[in-house]
Design a protein around this motif. Structure first.
Motif, PDB file in Angstrom:
ATOM      1  N   THR A  57      -6.247  -5.808   7.229  1.00  0.00           N
ATOM      2  CA  THR A  57      -6.130  -5.221   8.563  1.00  0.00           C
ATOM      3  C   THR A  57      -5.320  -6.113   9.500  1.00  0.00           C
ATOM      4  O   THR A  57      -4.703  -5.626  10.446  1.00  0.00           O
ATOM      5  CB  THR A  57      -7.520  -4.953   9.180  1.00  0.00           C
ATOM      6  N   SER A  58      -5.303  -7.404   9.243  1.00  0.00           N
ATOM      7  CA  SER A  58      -4.541  -8.330  10.088  1.00  0.00           C
ATOM      8  C   SER A  58      -3.034  -8.101   9.990  1.00  0.00           C
ATOM      9  O   SER A  58      -2.279  -8.561  10.843  1.00  0.00           O
ATOM     10  CB  SER A  58      -4.858  -9.777   9.710  1.00  0.00           C
ATOM     11  N   ARG A  59      -2.606  -7.366   8.986  1.00  0.00           N
ATOM     12  CA  ARG A  59      -1.174  -7.167   8.795  1.00  0.00           C
ATOM     13  C   ARG A  59      -0.535  -6.423   9.956  1.00  0.00           C
ATOM     14  O   ARG A  59       0.613  -6.676  10.292  1.00  0.00           O
ATOM     15  CB  ARG A  59      -0.913  -6.436   7.483  1.00  0.00           C
ATOM     16  N   ILE A  60      -1.267  -5.524  10.585  1.00  0.00           N
ATOM     17  CA  ILE A  60      -0.680  -4.777  11.712  1.00  0.00           C
ATOM     18  C   ILE A  60      -0.299  -5.730  12.830  1.00  0.00           C
ATOM     19  O   ILE A  60       0.762  -5.600  13.428  1.00  0.00           O
ATOM     20  CB  ILE A  60      -1.646  -3.679  12.203  1.00  0.00           C
ATOM     21  N   GLY A  61      -1.150  -6.707  13.119  1.00  0.00           N
ATOM     22  CA  GLY A  61      -0.828  -7.703  14.148  1.00  0.00           C
ATOM     23  C   GLY A  61       0.371  -8.540  13.770  1.00  0.00           C
ATOM     24  O   GLY A  61       1.242  -8.819  14.606  1.00  0.00           O
ATOM     25  N   VAL A  62       0.438  -8.937  12.512  1.00  0.00           N
ATOM     26  CA  VAL A  62       1.577  -9.725  12.027  1.00  0.00           C
ATOM     27  C   VAL A  62       2.853  -8.901  12.132  1.00  0.00           C
ATOM     28  O   VAL A  62       3.890  -9.389  12.598  1.00  0.00           O
ATOM     29  CB  VAL A  62       1.325 -10.193  10.569  1.00  0.00           C
ATOM     30  N   VAL A  63       2.783  -7.650  11.712  1.00  0.00           N
ATOM     31  CA  VAL A  63       3.954  -6.764  11.779  1.00  0.00           C
ATOM     32  C   VAL A  63       4.392  -6.560  13.227  1.00  0.00           C
ATOM     33  O   VAL A  63       5.583  -6.518  13.530  1.00  0.00           O
ATOM     34  CB  VAL A  63       3.657  -5.423  11.068  1.00  0.00           C
ATOM     35  N   PHE A  64       3.423  -6.441  14.141  1.00  0.00           N
ATOM     36  CA  PHE A  64       3.753  -6.304  15.562  1.00  0.00           C
ATOM     37  C   PHE A  64       4.530  -7.532  16.044  1.00  0.00           C
ATOM     38  O   PHE A  64       5.571  -7.403  16.705  1.00  0.00           O
ATOM     39  CB  PHE A  64       2.488  -6.111  16.393  1.00  0.00           C
ATOM     40  N   LEU A  65       4.049  -8.727  15.711  1.00  0.00           N
ATOM     41  CA  LEU A  65       4.755  -9.953  16.111  1.00  0.00           C
ATOM     42  C   LEU A  65       6.160 -10.002  15.527  1.00  0.00           C
ATOM     43  O   LEU A  65       7.120 -10.371  16.212  1.00  0.00           O
ATOM     44  CB  LEU A  65       3.957 -11.189  15.691  1.00  0.00           C
ATOM     45  N   PHE A  66       6.289  -9.624  14.270  1.00  0.00           N
ATOM     46  CA  PHE A  66       7.609  -9.606  13.647  1.00  0.00           C
ATOM     47  C   PHE A  66       8.492  -8.543  14.295  1.00  0.00           C
ATOM     48  O   PHE A  66       9.708  -8.713  14.402  1.00  0.00           O
ATOM     49  CB  PHE A  66       7.503  -9.370  12.146  1.00  0.00           C
ATOM     50  N   GLY A  67       7.900  -7.443  14.726  1.00  0.00           N
ATOM     51  CA  GLY A  67       8.666  -6.412  15.419  1.00  0.00           C
ATOM     52  C   GLY A  67       9.284  -6.931  16.708  1.00  0.00           C
ATOM     53  O   GLY A  67      10.407  -6.565  17.060  1.00  0.00           O
ATOM     54  N   LEU A  68       8.553  -7.803  17.407  1.00  0.00           N
ATOM     55  CA  LEU A  68       9.116  -8.414  18.620  1.00  0.00           C
ATOM     56  C   LEU A  68      10.389  -9.189  18.294  1.00  0.00           C
ATOM     57  O   LEU A  68      11.383  -9.109  19.019  1.00  0.00           O
ATOM     58  CB  LEU A  68       8.078  -9.340  19.271  1.00  0.00           C
ATOM     59  N   VAL A  69      10.363  -9.897  17.192  1.00  0.00           N
ATOM     60  CA  VAL A  69      11.540 -10.681  16.771  1.00  0.00           C
ATOM     61  C   VAL A  69      12.671  -9.751  16.355  1.00  0.00           C
ATOM     62  O   VAL A  69      13.827  -9.937  16.758  1.00  0.00           O
ATOM     63  CB  VAL A  69      11.167 -11.643  15.617  1.00  0.00           C
ATOM     64  N   HIS A  70      12.359  -8.729  15.561  1.00  0.00           N
ATOM     65  CA  HIS A  70      13.399  -7.807  15.098  1.00  0.00           C
ATOM     66  C   HIS A  70      14.053  -7.070  16.266  1.00  0.00           C
ATOM     67  O   HIS A  70      15.251  -6.788  16.225  1.00  0.00           O
ATOM     68  CB  HIS A  70      12.817  -6.814  14.094  1.00  0.00           C
ATOM     69  N   GLY A  71      13.278  -6.752  17.300  1.00  0.00           N
ATOM     70  CA  GLY A  71      13.846  -6.088  18.473  1.00  0.00           C
ATOM     71  C   GLY A  71      14.932  -6.921  19.133  1.00  0.00           C
ATOM     72  O   GLY A  71      15.936  -6.400  19.610  1.00  0.00           O
ATOM     73  N   MET A  72      14.735  -8.238  19.130  1.00  0.00           N
ATOM     74  CA  MET A  72      15.762  -9.124  19.684  1.00  0.00           C
ATOM     75  C   MET A  72      17.016  -9.102  18.814  1.00  0.00           C
ATOM     76  O   MET A  72      18.135  -9.190  19.317  1.00  0.00           O
ATOM     77  CB  MET A  72      15.206 -10.542  19.830  1.00  0.00           C
ATOM     78  N   GLY A  73      16.827  -8.948  17.509  1.00  0.00           N
ATOM     79  CA  GLY A  73      17.970  -8.806  16.610  1.00  0.00           C
ATOM     80  C   GLY A  73      18.702  -7.491  16.834  1.00  0.00           C
ATOM     81  O   GLY A  73      19.938  -7.448  16.846  1.00  0.00           O
ATOM     82  N   PHE A  74      17.945  -6.407  17.033  1.00  0.00           N
ATOM     83  CA  PHE A  74      18.571  -5.120  17.343  1.00  0.00           C
ATOM     84  C   PHE A  74      19.368  -5.220  18.643  1.00  0.00           C
ATOM     85  O   PHE A  74      20.453  -4.656  18.761  1.00  0.00           O
ATOM     86  CB  PHE A  74      17.515  -4.011  17.482  1.00  0.00           C
ATOM     87  N   ALA A  75      18.825  -5.939  19.613  1.00  0.00           N
ATOM     88  CA  ALA A  75      19.514  -6.098  20.899  1.00  0.00           C
ATOM     89  C   ALA A  75      20.826  -6.834  20.727  1.00  0.00           C
ATOM     90  O   ALA A  75      21.820  -6.509  21.383  1.00  0.00           O
ATOM     91  CB  ALA A  75      18.612  -6.828  21.887  1.00  0.00           C
ATOM     92  N   SER A 119       0.858  -1.180   0.000  1.00  0.00           N
ATOM     93  CA  SER A 119       0.000   0.000   0.000  1.00  0.00           C
ATOM     94  C   SER A 119       0.891   1.226   0.000  1.00  0.00           C
ATOM     95  O   SER A 119       1.444   1.597   1.039  1.00  0.00           O
ATOM     96  CB  SER A 119      -0.907   0.016   1.229  1.00  0.00           C
ATOM     97  N   PRO A 120       1.079   1.835  -1.167  1.00  0.00           N
ATOM     98  CA  PRO A 120       2.064   2.917  -1.279  1.00  0.00           C
ATOM     99  C   PRO A 120       1.611   4.256  -0.698  1.00  0.00           C
ATOM    100  O   PRO A 120       2.192   5.279  -1.002  1.00  0.00           O
ATOM    101  CB  PRO A 120       2.268   3.014  -2.790  1.00  0.00           C
ATOM    102  N   LYS A 121       0.597   4.234   0.127  1.00  0.00           N
ATOM    103  CA  LYS A 121       0.157   5.463   0.784  1.00  0.00           C
ATOM    104  C   LYS A 121       0.888   5.569   2.113  1.00  0.00           C
ATOM    105  O   LYS A 121       1.148   4.573   2.775  1.00  0.00           O
ATOM    106  CB  LYS A 121      -1.348   5.431   0.987  1.00  0.00           C
ATOM    107  N   LEU A 122       1.199   6.780   2.511  1.00  0.00           N
ATOM    108  CA  LEU A 122       1.988   6.971   3.731  1.00  0.00           C
ATOM    109  C   LEU A 122       1.248   6.533   4.994  1.00  0.00           C
ATOM    110  O   LEU A 122       1.847   5.929   5.880  1.00  0.00           O
ATOM    111  CB  LEU A 122       2.422   8.433   3.860  1.00  0.00           C
ATOM    112  N   LYS A 123      -0.042   6.824   5.100  1.00  0.00           N
ATOM    113  CA  LYS A 123      -0.767   6.521   6.342  1.00  0.00           C
ATOM    114  C   LYS A 123      -0.727   5.028   6.691  1.00  0.00           C
ATOM    115  O   LYS A 123      -0.359   4.674   7.819  1.00  0.00           O
ATOM    116  CB  LYS A 123      -2.203   7.031   6.254  1.00  0.00           C
ATOM    117  N   PRO A 124      -1.063   4.103   5.781  1.00  0.00           N
ATOM    118  CA  PRO A 124      -1.011   2.681   6.144  1.00  0.00           C
ATOM    119  C   PRO A 124       0.392   2.193   6.512  1.00  0.00           C
ATOM    120  O   PRO A 124       0.565   1.416   7.440  1.00  0.00           O
ATOM    121  CB  PRO A 124      -1.519   1.958   4.892  1.00  0.00           C
TER     122      PRO A 124
END
Length: 194
Positions: A101-119, A42-47
């Motif tokens: 709309t489910s993508r936000i939840g999926v992205v949130f879960l993936f964010g948890l994983v990426h945070g561990m990588g940043f750590a 979705s190439p719109k900035l808001k989403p």
């Protein structure tokens, strides 16, 4: 980088913003691919900003927990999961013509994983004890600035000019997502085998 314990709070803040930014641009190809994949469908900035916000909240939580030793995620599990998350989002871009709309939840879960990588990356750099929390927050701010740079560049180079064209999906989303999915699939296998 200056010796950690000799840094003032201001020096640490500036240094760790730069380190966080560099962890994304130019050094974080996997994170560049992930953020670009979030943008493409979705190439719109808001989403994409909503997705980026969910991702940010999630990775901030696990980054903080890992840096304060509340959790200790093994890199041999986290790194393949990061690659797999990139593969998943790129594949979703190819298979789904619209943002769900489910993508936000999926992205949130993936964010948890990426945070561990940043750590893991930040743990290798170390944090000055006299400015531990400040350095952690500023590293995270640098990561966010890097991600925002990717989003704005993608918007300016692609979406601003072509995002509402009927051929945008065929010309941009599917080819770019296919390359990202292929590379992320290879990374996943490589990181499992290491």
């Amino acid at each position: 980088m200056r010796e950690l314990e000799k840094m003032s709070g201001t020096d640490a803040a500036i240094e760790y913003v730069k380190l966080g930014y560099r962890h994304i641009l130019p050094l974080g190809l996997d994170h560049i691919f992930f953020v670009l994949s979030l943008f493409l469908l979705s190439p719109k900035l808001k989403p994409v900003l909503w997705q980026a916000t969910a991702f940010t909240i999630a990775h901030s939580v696990t980054l903080g927990l890992a840096m304060y030793h509340v959790i200790n995620p093994p890199a041999h599990i986290v790194e393949p999961l990061i690659a797999l998350s990139i593969f998943y989002v790129a594949l979703e871009n190819i298979l789904s013509p619209h943002l769900k709309t489910s993508r936000i939840g999926v992205v949130f879960l993936f964010g948890l994983v990426h945070g561990m990588g940043f750590a893991s990356a930040l743990g290798q750099l170390g944090l000055p004890q006299n400015a531990y929390l400040l350095s952690l927050v500023m590293f995270n701010a640098g990561v966010e600035l890097g991600q925002l740079t990717i989003i704005l560049l993608a918007w300016f180079l692609m979406a601003r000019w072509f995002g509402n064209r009927p051929w945008y999906r065929k010309a941009f989303v599917i080819p770019i997502s296919s390359v990202i999915a292929l590379v992320a699939g290879i990374w996943t296998i490589q990181r499992i085998l290491v």
